[in-house]
Design a protein around this motif. Structure first.
Motif, PDB file in Angstrom:
ATOM      1  N   THR A  82       0.849  -1.142  -0.011  1.00  0.00           N
ATOM      2  CA  THR A  82      -0.026  -0.119   0.080  1.00  0.00           C
ATOM      3  C   THR A  82       0.799   1.096   0.054  1.00  0.00           C
ATOM      4  O   THR A  82       0.718   2.074  -0.778  1.00  0.00           O
ATOM      5  N   ILE A  83       1.645   1.525   0.850  1.00  0.00           N
ATOM      6  CA  ILE A  83       2.801   2.584   0.886  1.00  0.00           C
ATOM      7  C   ILE A  83       3.394   2.768  -0.359  1.00  0.00           C
ATOM      8  O   ILE A  83       3.762   3.871  -0.656  1.00  0.00           O
ATOM      9  N   GLY A  84       4.008   1.650  -0.811  1.00  0.00           N
ATOM     10  CA  GLY A  84       4.899   1.690  -2.089  1.00  0.00           C
ATOM     11  C   GLY A  84       3.970   2.285  -3.192  1.00  0.00           C
ATOM     12  O   GLY A  84       4.606   3.105  -3.843  1.00  0.00           O
ATOM     13  N   HIS A  85       2.773   1.695  -3.440  1.00  0.00           N
ATOM     14  CA  HIS A  85       1.999   1.972  -4.494  1.00  0.00           C
ATOM     15  C   HIS A  85       1.581   3.711  -4.182  1.00  0.00           C
ATOM     16  O   HIS A  85       1.385   4.481  -5.262  1.00  0.00           O
ATOM     17  N   TRP A  86       1.121   3.961  -2.994  1.00  0.00           N
ATOM     18  CA  TRP A  86       0.767   5.252  -2.673  1.00  0.00           C
ATOM     19  C   TRP A  86       1.913   6.263  -3.028  1.00  0.00           C
ATOM     20  O   TRP A  86       1.601   7.318  -3.622  1.00  0.00           O
ATOM     21  N   GLU A  87       2.957   5.991  -2.697  1.00  0.00           N
ATOM     22  CA  GLU A  87       4.284   6.946  -2.837  1.00  0.00           C
ATOM     23  C   GLU A  87       4.554   6.973  -4.395  1.00  0.00           C
ATOM     24  O   GLU A  87       4.715   8.208  -5.015  1.00  0.00           O
ATOM     25  N   ILE A  88       4.217   5.929  -5.204  1.00  0.00           N
ATOM     26  CA  ILE A  88       4.332   5.982  -6.783  1.00  0.00           C
ATOM     27  C   ILE A  88       3.379   7.107  -7.099  1.00  0.00           C
ATOM     28  O   ILE A  88       3.735   7.809  -8.021  1.00  0.00           O
ATOM     29  N   ALA A  89       2.107   7.096  -6.605  1.00  0.00           N
ATOM     30  CA  ALA A  89       1.075   7.862  -7.027  1.00  0.00           C
ATOM     31  C   ALA A  89       1.247   9.358  -6.435  1.00  0.00           C
ATOM     32  O   ALA A  89       0.373  10.201  -6.657  1.00  0.00           O
ATOM     33  N   GLY A  90       2.327   9.510  -5.345  1.00  0.00           N
ATOM     34  CA  GLY A  90       2.352  10.738  -4.946  1.00  0.00           C
ATOM     35  C   GLY A  90       2.108  11.015  -3.386  1.00  0.00           C
ATOM     36  O   GLY A  90       2.114  12.233  -2.841  1.00  0.00           O
TER      37      GLY A  90
END
Length: 395
Positions: A82-90
């Motif tokens: 979750t945190i990894g994908h969220w950071e990819i998205a900003g």
């Protein structure tokens, strides 16, 4: 008609970050580990620049890469999906999502039991395939729900489909999702239906469903959608972002189907983003510490990559990356590993070459927005170097 195809090879890390020891990860490197397998063969990603990335010491570098490439640093405090994908998205996450190595406290379980009217079994970190064999009979006899977690920030509920119909299980997950907020705001509540005769063996079905915590701020998905662009989610992207900023979702049963659905999207007319998660590396091989299985899965994607490249149009951009590591050779734990991730970008309008080591995964989301000339509402820097595309950057 501009299109971006952003594919996340879930858990494909390329080496320990400097702070990895503070996460319990010493000398971890998913790429290095799988490269030692006789089944590892990634010439096509190699041509795009995989083995040219900062810090990568395996593979054949060959000549000049066909794509742009970078090493991505996770700025957020965490190493989960979750945190990894969220950071990819900003989204920057200043602290990890909560985990429960000793099980969930009574302040969580008491209201859950009251609202569902059922008891709870297990309440420990457990393998999903093993927990149903251990508690399946007792669950069928009592009707109590099998609640368990893992090294990830998850609250998982397993139930036999003859005891708890799937739609009822989903409702129990929604109840848990409402309870699990604030300090207990886990990343995902996961429904895990299973079947099988009394006495077992029991088998998980394809009815898994994730109920994710809502992203706390604006993402590149929101900005694309607000700009009337398509945002197509393939795989578990819909679950990770709780549907926020997504215009269409395509669920998949694994990597092979995920690649097939991506190829179908390449045939469609749309302007915007196709955001894909290929989960098998993490779910089937990383956590299970299966080096050869991981290598085979990566090699399979590499074999299919020419099909993707062959269907790309004049204004398409392909981006390949990951969300964290999960070194299958690291046996100290079965958890994710804190690693840098790769970034490869290819398209007729993309200038090949080294984009260096980036400070945040959010540069990926900023680059997607840069291509559509949208200023990111988060801290990220676009990586497109061709002035043709214009765009905006922010620090």
């Amino acid at each position: 008609m501009k299109r971006v195809f952003l594919i996340v090879l879930d858990s494909f890390g390329i080496g320990a970050m400097e702070d990895a020891p503070s996460y319990g990860d010493v000398d971890v490197n998913t790429l290095r580990s799988v490269s030692k397998s006789p089944y590892f063969h990634m010439p096509n990603m190699g041509e795009l620049g995989l083995f040219h990335i900062d810090g990568v010491t395996v593979g054949e570098r060959g000549g000049v890469s066909k794509g742009a490439y970078a090493r991505m640093t996770e700025a957020s405090k965490g190493k989960d999906t979750t945190i990894g994908h969220w950071e990819i998205a900003g989204i920057y996450s200043p602290k990890p999502l909560p985990v429960y190595p000793k099980g969930f406290p009574e302040e969580v379980l008491a209201p859950f039991k009251k609202e569902t009217g059922r008891g709870v079994l297990c309440n420990l970190p457990y393998s999903g395939t093993e927990v149903i064999q251990r508690y399946g009979d007792e669950h069928m006899r009592t009707g109590d729900l099998i609640v368990y977690t893992s090294a990830d920030s998850v609250f998982q509920i397993a139930a036999h489909e003859q005891v708890v119909p799937v739609e009822q299980l989903y409702e129990y997950c929604r109840i848990a999702r409402r309870i699990l907020t604030g300090e207990h705001g886990v990343g995902r509540v996961i429904a895990r239906p299973f079947t099988g005769p009394e006495g077992g063996p029991f088998t998980r079905t394809g009815g898994r469903h994730d109920f994710s915590i809502l992203p706390p701020s604006v993402t590149m998905l929101d900005q694309l959608k607000d700009s009337n662009k398509e945002v197509i989610a393939v795989g578990k992207i819909q679950d990770i972002f709780a549907g926020k900023g997504i215009t269409r979702s395509i669920f998949t049963g694994g990597n092979e189907e995920g690649i097939t659905r991506t190829l179908e999207c390449l045939e469609e007319d749309f302007e915007g983003l196709c955001f894909v998660n290929l989960v098998d590396y993490d779910m089937l091989y990383g956590h299970r510490r299966d080096v050869d299985g991981y290598a085979k899965a990566l090699s399979y994607f590499d074999q299919r990559l020419p099909e993707i490249l062959g269907k790309m149009r004049e204004e398409d951009i392909l981006m390949l990356t990951a969300d964290h590591g999960c070194d299958p050779a690291y046996t100290k734990t079965t958890d994710h590993t804190r690693e840098y991730t790769p970034f490869l970008m290819y398209g007729k309008g993309v200038k090949p070459g080294n984009l260096g080591t980036r400070k945040t995964f959010a540069d990926i989301g900023a680059t997607v927005l840069q291509y559509f000339s949208i200023a990111p509402q988060f801290a990220g820097t676009g990586m497109l170097q061709n002035e043709l595309h214009g765009g905006h950057e922010s620090e």
